[in-house]
Design a protein around this motif. Structure first.
Motif, PDB file in Angstrom:
ATOM      1  N   MET A   1      51.514 -27.175 -51.219  1.00 12.22           N
ATOM      2  CA  MET A   1      50.285 -27.355 -51.381  1.00 12.22           C
ATOM      3  C   MET A   1      49.710 -26.680 -52.572  1.00 12.22           C
ATOM      4  O   MET A   1      50.203 -25.522 -52.640  1.00 12.22           O
ATOM      5  CB  MET A   1      49.494 -27.053 -50.125  1.00 12.22           C
ATOM      6  CG  MET A   1      48.137 -27.534 -49.981  1.00 12.22           C
ATOM      7  SD  MET A   1      46.742 -26.435 -50.252  1.00 12.22           S
ATOM      8  CE  MET A   1      47.055 -24.818 -50.012  1.00 12.22           C
ATOM      9  N   GLU A   2      48.907 -27.211 -53.419  1.00 11.30           N
ATOM     10  CA  GLU A   2      48.162 -26.587 -54.376  1.00 11.30           C
ATOM     11  C   GLU A   2      46.616 -26.749 -54.308  1.00 11.30           C
ATOM     12  O   GLU A   2      46.247 -27.435 -53.498  1.00 11.30           O
ATOM     13  CB  GLU A   2      48.832 -27.047 -55.659  1.00 11.30           C
ATOM     14  CG  GLU A   2      50.047 -26.713 -55.971  1.00 11.30           C
ATOM     15  CD  GLU A   2      50.413 -26.748 -57.525  1.00 11.30           C
ATOM     16  OE1 GLU A   2      49.512 -26.415 -58.431  1.00 11.30           O
ATOM     17  OE2 GLU A   2      51.753 -27.338 -57.890  1.00 11.30           O
ATOM     18  N   LEU A  24      48.106 -31.293 -61.863  1.00  9.93           N
ATOM     19  CA  LEU A  24      48.798 -30.875 -60.826  1.00  9.93           C
ATOM     20  C   LEU A  24      50.120 -31.943 -60.252  1.00  9.93           C
ATOM     21  O   LEU A  24      50.998 -31.614 -59.858  1.00  9.93           O
ATOM     22  CB  LEU A  24      47.739 -30.982 -59.589  1.00  9.93           C
ATOM     23  CG  LEU A  24      48.233 -30.196 -58.159  1.00  9.93           C
ATOM     24  CD1 LEU A  24      47.096 -29.743 -57.596  1.00  9.93           C
ATOM     25  CD2 LEU A  24      48.666 -31.413 -57.619  1.00  9.93           C
ATOM     26  N   VAL A  25      49.578 -33.547 -60.636  1.00 10.70           N
ATOM     27  CA  VAL A  25      50.680 -34.450 -60.203  1.00 10.70           C
ATOM     28  C   VAL A  25      51.811 -34.350 -61.255  1.00 10.70           C
ATOM     29  O   VAL A  25      52.878 -34.473 -60.890  1.00 10.70           O
ATOM     30  CB  VAL A  25      49.846 -35.715 -60.076  1.00 10.70           C
ATOM     31  CG1 VAL A  25      50.997 -36.863 -60.257  1.00 10.70           C
ATOM     32  CG2 VAL A  25      48.789 -35.993 -59.193  1.00 10.70           C
ATOM     33  N   ARG A  27      52.945 -31.631 -62.666  1.00 10.63           N
ATOM     34  CA  ARG A  27      53.636 -30.365 -62.265  1.00 10.63           C
ATOM     35  C   ARG A  27      54.553 -30.473 -61.117  1.00 10.63           C
ATOM     36  O   ARG A  27      55.559 -29.943 -60.859  1.00 10.63           O
ATOM     37  CB  ARG A  27      52.646 -29.020 -61.772  1.00 10.63           C
ATOM     38  CG  ARG A  27      52.242 -28.411 -63.159  1.00 10.63           C
ATOM     39  CD  ARG A  27      51.618 -27.178 -62.964  1.00 10.63           C
ATOM     40  NE  ARG A  27      50.693 -27.052 -61.695  1.00 10.63           N
ATOM     41  CZ  ARG A  27      49.428 -27.424 -61.979  1.00 10.63           C
ATOM     42  NH1 ARG A  27      48.718 -27.473 -63.298  1.00 10.63           N
ATOM     43  NH2 ARG A  27      48.531 -27.344 -61.029  1.00 10.63           N
ATOM     44  N   SER A  28      54.035 -31.328 -60.071  1.00  5.87           N
ATOM     45  CA  SER A  28      54.706 -31.637 -58.821  1.00  5.87           C
ATOM     46  C   SER A  28      56.011 -32.397 -59.106  1.00  5.87           C
ATOM     47  O   SER A  28      56.969 -32.483 -58.286  1.00  5.87           O
ATOM     48  CB  SER A  28      53.759 -32.468 -57.885  1.00  5.87           C
ATOM     49  OG  SER A  28      53.767 -33.761 -58.262  1.00  5.87           O
ATOM     50  N   VAL A  30      56.321 -35.665 -58.810  1.00  7.07           N
ATOM     51  CA  VAL A  30      56.347 -36.801 -57.828  1.00  7.07           C
ATOM     52  C   VAL A  30      56.113 -38.063 -58.683  1.00  7.07           C
ATOM     53  O   VAL A  30      54.923 -38.046 -59.474  1.00  7.07           O
ATOM     54  CB  VAL A  30      55.166 -36.604 -56.661  1.00  7.07           C
ATOM     55  CG1 VAL A  30      54.965 -38.071 -55.988  1.00  7.07           C
ATOM     56  CG2 VAL A  30      55.426 -35.487 -55.886  1.00  7.07           C
ATOM     57  N   ALA A  35      48.639 -38.478 -53.554  1.00  8.26           N
ATOM     58  CA  ALA A  35      48.069 -36.880 -53.378  1.00  8.26           C
ATOM     59  C   ALA A  35      46.908 -37.200 -52.488  1.00  8.26           C
ATOM     60  O   ALA A  35      46.172 -37.677 -52.658  1.00  8.26           O
ATOM     61  CB  ALA A  35      47.562 -36.894 -55.033  1.00  8.26           C
ATOM     62  N   GLN A 128      47.679 -31.886 -51.597  1.00  5.45           N
ATOM     63  CA  GLN A 128      49.074 -31.946 -50.865  1.00  5.45           C
ATOM     64  C   GLN A 128      49.706 -33.143 -51.451  1.00  5.45           C
ATOM     65  O   GLN A 128      49.125 -34.317 -51.367  1.00  5.45           O
ATOM     66  CB  GLN A 128      48.987 -32.116 -49.566  1.00  5.45           C
ATOM     67  CG  GLN A 128      50.458 -31.877 -48.779  1.00  5.45           C
ATOM     68  CD  GLN A 128      51.276 -30.828 -48.854  1.00  5.45           C
ATOM     69  OE1 GLN A 128      50.662 -29.684 -48.454  1.00  5.45           O
ATOM     70  NE2 GLN A 128      52.644 -30.848 -49.356  1.00  5.45           N
ATOM     71  N   MET A 129      50.899 -33.031 -52.006  1.00 10.40           N
ATOM     72  CA  MET A 129      51.519 -34.271 -52.690  1.00 10.40           C
ATOM     73  C   MET A 129      52.562 -34.815 -51.686  1.00 10.40           C
ATOM     74  O   MET A 129      53.300 -34.204 -51.115  1.00 10.40           O
ATOM     75  CB  MET A 129      52.417 -33.884 -53.943  1.00 10.40           C
ATOM     76  CG  MET A 129      51.486 -33.430 -55.096  1.00 10.40           C
ATOM     77  SD  MET A 129      50.149 -34.672 -55.648  1.00 10.40           S
ATOM     78  CE  MET A 129      51.266 -36.057 -56.007  1.00 10.40           C
ATOM     79  N   ARG A 131      55.583 -37.507 -51.414  1.00  7.63           N
ATOM     80  CA  ARG A 131      56.567 -38.516 -51.822  1.00  7.63           C
ATOM     81  C   ARG A 131      56.648 -39.987 -51.232  1.00  7.63           C
ATOM     82  O   ARG A 131      56.910 -39.626 -49.975  1.00  7.63           O
ATOM     83  CB  ARG A 131      57.951 -37.726 -52.066  1.00  7.63           C
ATOM     84  CG  ARG A 131      58.097 -36.638 -53.079  1.00  7.63           C
ATOM     85  CD  ARG A 131      59.415 -36.143 -53.316  1.00  7.63           C
ATOM     86  NE  ARG A 131      59.458 -34.926 -54.040  1.00  7.63           N
ATOM     87  CZ  ARG A 131      59.335 -34.952 -55.541  1.00  7.63           C
ATOM     88  NH1 ARG A 131      59.316 -35.768 -55.958  1.00  7.63           N
ATOM     89  NH2 ARG A 131      59.297 -33.615 -56.040  1.00  7.63           N
TER      90      ARG A 131
END
Length: 132
Positions: A1-2, A24-25, A27-28, A30, A35, A128-129, A131
């Motif tokens: 979580m970010e 953010l996406v 960096r993740s 995914v 998201a 929260q990402m 997948r």
């Protein structure tokens, strides 16, 4: 979580957070998924709306102020921000945004907005990402 952090500048404000969400996406890592964004405040909502014409933001806020005035004789909440809680309830505290090809899936004119109704304040949105 970010988290996405935002400092709002007015009592009522729609602040576009599409850029921070895209970062953010990315960096993740995914590529395909969702998201999930959640406001961590009772007077901040989230929405997706047009980001090409700033008059849309103006019109949304102006209409909300007419529909839900700041002062009503029947409000009981001691903090004096009952209208802010009501406006947030109309928008809701969360959004789910599909991630496709490593990017939030948004239409040509769409942006993600933090909806401030009791500012100016420092605000936080949890992301929260998931997948696929």
């Amino acid at each position: 979580m970010e988290e996405i952090r935002v400092r709002t500048s007015r009592r009522g404000d729609l602040v576009e957070i599409t850029g921070p969400l895209r970062a953010l996406v990315a960096r993740s890592g995914v590529d395909e998924g969702v998201a999930v964004l959640q406001s961590l405040h009772t007077t901040v909502g989230l929405t997706i709306n047009e980001n090409a014409d700033p008059d849309v933001v103006h019109d949304v806020l102006a209409k909300l102020d007419r529909l839900i005035p700041r002062d009503e004789p029947f409000y009981r909440h001691a903090e004096g921000n009952s209208d802010s809680h009501l406006k947030t309830s109309f928008f809701g505290p969360s959004l789910s945004v599909i991630v496709h090809g490593g990017e939030p899936l948004l239409g040509t004119w769409q942006g993600v907005y933090l909806c401030e109704f009791d500012g100016p304040r420092d605000r936080r949105v949890a992301v929260q990402m998931l997948r696929a």
